[in-house]
Design a protein around this motif. Sequence first.
Motif, PDB file in Angstrom:
ATOM      1  N   MET A 159     -23.111  -0.669  16.805  1.00  0.00           N
ATOM      2  CA  MET A 159     -22.568  -1.861  17.467  1.00  0.00           C
ATOM      3  C   MET A 159     -23.703  -2.784  17.910  1.00  0.00           C
ATOM      4  O   MET A 159     -24.847  -2.352  18.022  1.00  0.00           O
ATOM      5  N   THR A 160     -23.352  -4.056  18.109  1.00  0.00           N
ATOM      6  CA  THR A 160     -24.320  -4.997  18.678  1.00  0.00           C
ATOM      7  C   THR A 160     -23.671  -5.680  19.875  1.00  0.00           C
ATOM      8  O   THR A 160     -22.447  -5.817  19.942  1.00  0.00           O
ATOM      9  N   THR A 161     -24.501  -6.090  20.836  1.00  0.00           N
ATOM     10  CA  THR A 161     -23.978  -6.829  21.999  1.00  0.00           C
ATOM     11  C   THR A 161     -24.844  -8.040  22.330  1.00  0.00           C
ATOM     12  O   THR A 161     -24.514  -8.780  23.237  1.00  0.00           O
ATOM     13  N   ASN A 162     -25.946  -8.198  21.584  1.00  0.00           N
ATOM     14  CA  ASN A 162     -26.909  -9.251  21.964  1.00  0.00           C
ATOM     15  C   ASN A 162     -26.834 -10.486  21.067  1.00  0.00           C
ATOM     16  O   ASN A 162     -27.731 -11.300  21.066  1.00  0.00           O
ATOM     17  N   ARG A 163     -25.764 -10.599  20.264  1.00  0.00           N
ATOM     18  CA  ARG A 163     -25.636 -11.766  19.387  1.00  0.00           C
ATOM     19  C   ARG A 163     -24.412 -12.583  19.774  1.00  0.00           C
ATOM     20  O   ARG A 163     -23.620 -12.151  20.600  1.00  0.00           O
ATOM     21  N   GLN A 164     -24.275 -13.720  19.117  1.00  0.00           N
ATOM     22  CA  GLN A 164     -23.069 -14.542  19.343  1.00  0.00           C
ATOM     23  C   GLN A 164     -21.870 -13.936  18.620  1.00  0.00           C
ATOM     24  O   GLN A 164     -20.750 -14.003  19.072  1.00  0.00           O
TER      25      GLN A 164
END
Lengths: 278, 171
Positions: free
Chosen positions: A118-123
């Motif tokens: 997962m990612t949380t640091n992008r738009q």
Amino acid sequence: MNRLIEFIKRIYIVLLFLVIEVVAIWCYATATPYTESKLLSRTTAVGGAISGTVNYVKNFVSLPDQNEALTARVAALEEELERRDAIIDSLTPDTEHIPFLDSVDVKFRYHPARVTSMTTNRQHNYIVLDRGTRHGIGMNMGVITPNKEFVGTVVSCSENYAVVMPLLNTRFKIGGRVVENDYVCSIFWEGDSQYEVTAVELSKYANPQAGMTVNVESDRMPRDIKVGTIKSHKLNNTKSAYSVVLNIAADMQSLSNLLVVENMHQGELDALIETINN
Amino acid sequence: MFKNLSYLWLSLAIMALQIFLIDELSIAMWLRPMIFPLVVILLQMEWRPIWVLLTSALVGLTMDLALGGSGLYTATIVPLAVIRRGVMYFTTKRSIEHGDQTSLLSRLSSRQLLAYTSMMMFIHHAMFFIMETLSFAHPMQLFATIVCSTLLSMLVAWPILRIFTLKIVSK
């Protein structure tokens, strides 16, 4: 330092080649929605497979297996609760026999799944789950935590993996309902804080207060799935509706075991809506 | 000997031919010849790798701008600059050796030049069509597209290779 410069001098052709390739592929990937989705699904499948292998090794020395078992247990209990509620709703003074739990048709089914990457640091953040069409996961199903906090919606599925568009994605939108007064709103993420989302179009008569709870308003999920609590609110420019900032209920930074919610009546509902549209 | 100015004119002619004629032809969905990789394939082997890499990037960028490839042409032609010496050795067992007085391309026989060019064209076409479709749902159709387009490209490229041998590399 000199050694580093010497090393870079030796491999600068490879580095330049990689830079040109990455830029060209990035341009190509973002050129059309087709290439974007195709490359995304390919990279997430590869990334998912790699992360899956790494996680498999980690499982020998940590607790994810137990968490998974507990999530599966939560899923089973949620379904049982659904059945019990259905029985209670069907009871009348004339009821002679209470039906067996297994014989009751439930509206929602819960599939346990584990986060692979997962990612949380992008738009445009995404979450990859280790469950796919083979396990009954389908497009547009809701995804929640075992504590019934909303996470996102399934947007793409392969046989063994599913990609979830979470609340923390600027392209994501969903309906919400203030629990205390039943007023509805539209929820989205502005791309700033990873702990907050914005709810707009909330009626000026809703009288929102800090601490009020907002649940998901969607036919794809039960009504008691929590999105967050109201942090602050203000009237919009035309003073016709409120714009509200919500503290997200789910801890989006540390998701591991999730539940995918399947509405068993969705096909029927979609067909019905289609007849109206036609 | 390798005549650089003549090679420049030939390269411009190849790219113009690709943009204004070959790409305008609609023969079939699965038959799409591409001859512009010849510009990179036939570059002098003795050139420094950095110049070959930058030239291939420039050719790819030109094609992307002219044909609306959005990076696809660049992404598939740049690897040719990196692998061409390896492919040359694989197909002809020839490599650049210390003390060579003449261009390596000028020392190739017609058959060796054809083998090297065909292999490079096939690799390029394979990369191009795989990246273009981004799907292996119809593998036979994809394979047929790669093979047929490569064959047609080589057919169109044959006169260019003859000009290259006669006018640019002299033995």
